[in-house]
Design a protein around this motif. Sequence first.
Motif, PDB file in Angstrom:
ATOM      1  N   ALA A   1       0.875  -1.174   0.000  1.00  0.00           N
ATOM      2  CA  ALA A   1       0.000   0.000   0.000  1.00  0.00           C
ATOM      3  C   ALA A   1       0.907   1.217   0.000  1.00  0.00           C
ATOM      4  O   ALA A   1       2.109   1.097   0.249  1.00  0.00           O
ATOM      5  CB  ALA A   1      -0.912   0.005   1.236  1.00  0.00           C
ATOM      6  N   SER A   2       0.351   2.386  -0.262  1.00  0.00           N
ATOM      7  CA  SER A   2       1.158   3.607  -0.277  1.00  0.00           C
ATOM      8  C   SER A   2       0.621   4.619   0.720  1.00  0.00           C
ATOM      9  O   SER A   2      -0.416   4.404   1.363  1.00  0.00           O
ATOM     10  CB  SER A   2       1.196   4.212  -1.679  1.00  0.00           C
ATOM     11  OG  SER A   2       0.075   5.052  -1.901  1.00  0.00           O
ATOM     12  N   CYS A   3       1.316   5.737   0.814  1.00  0.00           N
ATOM     13  CA  CYS A   3       0.864   6.831   1.672  1.00  0.00           C
ATOM     14  C   CYS A   3      -0.423   7.452   1.165  1.00  0.00           C
ATOM     15  O   CYS A   3      -1.066   8.227   1.887  1.00  0.00           O
ATOM     16  CB  CYS A   3       1.954   7.888   1.803  1.00  0.00           C
ATOM     17  SG  CYS A   3       2.525   8.556   0.215  1.00  0.00           S
ATOM     18  N   ALA A   4      -0.834   7.125  -0.059  1.00  0.00           N
ATOM     19  CA  ALA A   4      -2.082   7.638  -0.626  1.00  0.00           C
ATOM     20  C   ALA A   4      -3.163   6.565  -0.705  1.00  0.00           C
ATOM     21  O   ALA A   4      -4.230   6.802  -1.284  1.00  0.00           O
ATOM     22  CB  ALA A   4      -1.829   8.225  -2.016  1.00  0.00           C
ATOM     23  N   THR A   5      -2.915   5.394  -0.128  1.00  0.00           N
ATOM     24  CA  THR A   5      -3.889   4.305  -0.106  1.00  0.00           C
ATOM     25  C   THR A   5      -4.750   4.427   1.140  1.00  0.00           C
ATOM     26  O   THR A   5      -4.217   4.548   2.251  1.00  0.00           O
ATOM     27  CB  THR A   5      -3.185   2.933  -0.078  1.00  0.00           C
ATOM     28  OG1 THR A   5      -2.254   2.839  -1.158  1.00  0.00           O
ATOM     29  CG2 THR A   5      -4.200   1.807  -0.181  1.00  0.00           C
ATOM     30  N   ALA A   6      -6.062   4.391   0.998  1.00  0.00           N
ATOM     31  CA  ALA A   6      -6.953   4.474   2.156  1.00  0.00           C
ATOM     32  C   ALA A   6      -6.617   3.367   3.147  1.00  0.00           C
ATOM     33  O   ALA A   6      -6.456   2.196   2.762  1.00  0.00           O
ATOM     34  CB  ALA A   6      -8.405   4.353   1.706  1.00  0.00           C
ATOM     35  N   ARG A   7      -6.488   3.735   4.408  1.00  0.00           N
ATOM     36  CA  ARG A   7      -6.145   2.743   5.430  1.00  0.00           C
ATOM     37  C   ARG A   7      -7.194   1.630   5.472  1.00  0.00           C
ATOM     38  O   ARG A   7      -8.390   1.888   5.474  1.00  0.00           O
ATOM     39  CB  ARG A   7      -6.041   3.409   6.800  1.00  0.00           C
ATOM     40  CG  ARG A   7      -5.495   2.475   7.880  1.00  0.00           C
ATOM     41  CD  ARG A   7      -5.246   3.192   9.182  1.00  0.00           C
ATOM     42  NE  ARG A   7      -4.335   4.317   9.010  1.00  0.00           N
ATOM     43  CZ  ARG A   7      -3.002   4.203   8.942  1.00  0.00           C
ATOM     44  NH1 ARG A   7      -2.437   3.008   9.043  1.00  0.00           N
ATOM     45  NH2 ARG A   7      -2.254   5.281   8.788  1.00  0.00           N
ATOM     46  N   GLY A   8      -6.716   0.399   5.499  1.00  0.00           N
ATOM     47  CA  GLY A   8      -7.608  -0.751   5.503  1.00  0.00           C
ATOM     48  C   GLY A   8      -7.975  -1.257   4.129  1.00  0.00           C
ATOM     49  O   GLY A   8      -8.638  -2.289   4.008  1.00  0.00           O
ATOM     50  N   HIS A   9      -7.556  -0.548   3.084  1.00  0.00           N
ATOM     51  CA  HIS A   9      -7.920  -0.962   1.726  1.00  0.00           C
ATOM     52  C   HIS A   9      -7.123  -2.183   1.279  1.00  0.00           C
ATOM     53  O   HIS A   9      -7.632  -3.027   0.556  1.00  0.00           O
ATOM     54  CB  HIS A   9      -7.674   0.195   0.758  1.00  0.00           C
ATOM     55  CG  HIS A   9      -7.952  -0.133  -0.677  1.00  0.00           C
ATOM     56  ND1 HIS A   9      -9.231  -0.239  -1.174  1.00  0.00           N
ATOM     57  CD2 HIS A   9      -7.123  -0.389  -1.725  1.00  0.00           C
ATOM     58  CE1 HIS A   9      -9.181  -0.541  -2.455  1.00  0.00           C
ATOM     59  NE2 HIS A   9      -7.914  -0.640  -2.815  1.00  0.00           N
ATOM     60  N   SER A  10      -5.872  -2.269   1.677  1.00  0.00           N
ATOM     61  CA  SER A  10      -4.996  -3.335   1.211  1.00  0.00           C
ATOM     62  C   SER A  10      -4.962  -4.483   2.216  1.00  0.00           C
ATOM     63  O   SER A  10      -5.487  -4.391   3.318  1.00  0.00           O
ATOM     64  CB  SER A  10      -3.585  -2.782   0.981  1.00  0.00           C
ATOM     65  OG  SER A  10      -2.759  -3.755   0.389  1.00  0.00           O
ATOM     66  N   ARG A  11      -4.322  -5.566   1.818  1.00  0.00           N
ATOM     67  CA  ARG A  11      -4.166  -6.764   2.654  1.00  0.00           C
ATOM     68  C   ARG A  11      -3.077  -7.621   2.026  1.00  0.00           C
ATOM     69  O   ARG A  11      -2.586  -7.321   0.930  1.00  0.00           O
ATOM     70  CB  ARG A  11      -5.493  -7.532   2.758  1.00  0.00           C
ATOM     71  CG  ARG A  11      -6.058  -7.921   1.416  1.00  0.00           C
ATOM     72  CD  ARG A  11      -7.551  -8.206   1.460  1.00  0.00           C
ATOM     73  NE  ARG A  11      -8.095  -7.929   0.117  1.00  0.00           N
ATOM     74  CZ  ARG A  11      -8.635  -6.772  -0.231  1.00  0.00           C
ATOM     75  NH1 ARG A  11      -8.762  -5.798   0.664  1.00  0.00           N
ATOM     76  NH2 ARG A  11      -9.059  -6.562  -1.457  1.00  0.00           N
ATOM     77  N   ALA A  12      -2.691  -8.687   2.699  1.00  0.00           N
ATOM     78  CA  ALA A  12      -1.556  -9.489   2.235  1.00  0.00           C
ATOM     79  C   ALA A  12      -1.768 -10.057   0.841  1.00  0.00           C
ATOM     80  O   ALA A  12      -0.825 -10.189   0.059  1.00  0.00           O
ATOM     81  CB  ALA A  12      -1.277 -10.622   3.220  1.00  0.00           C
ATOM     82  N   SER A  13      -2.996 -10.402   0.486  1.00  0.00           N
ATOM     83  CA  SER A  13      -3.268 -11.036  -0.810  1.00  0.00           C
ATOM     84  C   SER A  13      -3.561 -10.031  -1.918  1.00  0.00           C
ATOM     85  O   SER A  13      -3.761 -10.426  -3.071  1.00  0.00           O
ATOM     86  CB  SER A  13      -4.455 -11.999  -0.679  1.00  0.00           C
ATOM     87  OG  SER A  13      -5.619 -11.312  -0.240  1.00  0.00           O
TER      88      SER A  13
END
Length: 413
Positions: A379-391
Amino acid sequence: MLKTATPRKRQIGARLADRFRSTRAMTELLIAPLSEADAVLQSMEDASPAKWHLGHTNWFFETFLLRDHMPDYRLHNDRWPFLFNSYYEAEGERIGRFARGMLSRPTVEEILNWRNAVDEAMEPLLDDPRFTDLIELGIAHEQQHQELMLTDIKHALFQNPLGPAMFECSGTYACSYQDEDHSYIHHGGSVQIGHDGAGFAYDNEGPPHQVILTPFELGRRLVNNGQWQDFIDDGGYRNSALWLSDGWAWVQKNAISAPLYWHENDQFSHYGWVKRHAAQPVTHISFYEADAYATWAGGRLPTEFEWEVIAREQDTAPTSNQMDGTEHLLPEGHADLFGDCWQFTRSAYLPYPRFQPAEGAIGEYNGKFMSGQVVLRGASCATARGHSRASYRNFFYPHQRWQFTGLRLAKDI
């Protein structure tokens, strides 16, 4: 100076209706500082105007939820789907992507009024379990476009010789992690890859399947600006032996000599031109650059499977530098696999075994792009928190670098 919007924390684990509302509010928070002229800028075909993102995310909910599942619903404007459809062939003709910057009308105010109407019409569906999966997809889709909107307008403002800021800088940069010597170690073997659990995931994250890994190590720290400067000073952009053939042709054709947004000791950001710090993770690089650096440094890029296996042990929420508002839209350097910047892998973006896209237009979301692109993780500094995950599998073409893209090194052991 443009006015800074007040950040809002997204509630991880909140009920679906609250997450829908907070996601919609965040999009409007991010666009708030832009003038009408700012919002219509399109600096290249890869990028879209901020106003178009605002409308497209609304079109998604109006089309796939209200139009398709509320018999009495009438489109807010039956001409606007032509403007705000992105790539869904099943939804018919649409304006060319290159021409989105010509949309002086509808105005931002008109689109915000449309969003309000859609939000109101969505209320009866938010607590109906029949629509949970589609609403989850719509929320994730809008979060993706929040990041795209931020990176697209950054590229557009960069074209202005005045270097205008989108937000006021709220503080000074500080790197919280300095350990360069340690790595994550994995001893290899058969591992399961892909999403296989509760919670939302995109179709391209599955089905889960087994992969054989050989022993490897993965750096705990992202490659930083100081290390990248060493690569430049050692002639990294002039040494053809370090580059893939396509990458070397790209460097020569485009006279590439540094990451995007670098100039002398500064870098362009959402806060205008700011000093570049050596300890910050390097970002806005292409896959070609990441691969050349890895070769120069005596390592390699990890596979997406290696990255995922290590990431499963990491907590993505508490400390990682991800987007909660407008205050930290710069890589900082944290001891997390998630946040700061998306990380290139050496893996081609391809379907997993037994992958089948969903039927209808929704099935066009991911599967049709599984050609010629590479996978990025994290994820990046511009990715909404909680949007990403390990998969989670992000993907871009090898030459693209206007997103917050970086790397960490892997090695065989």
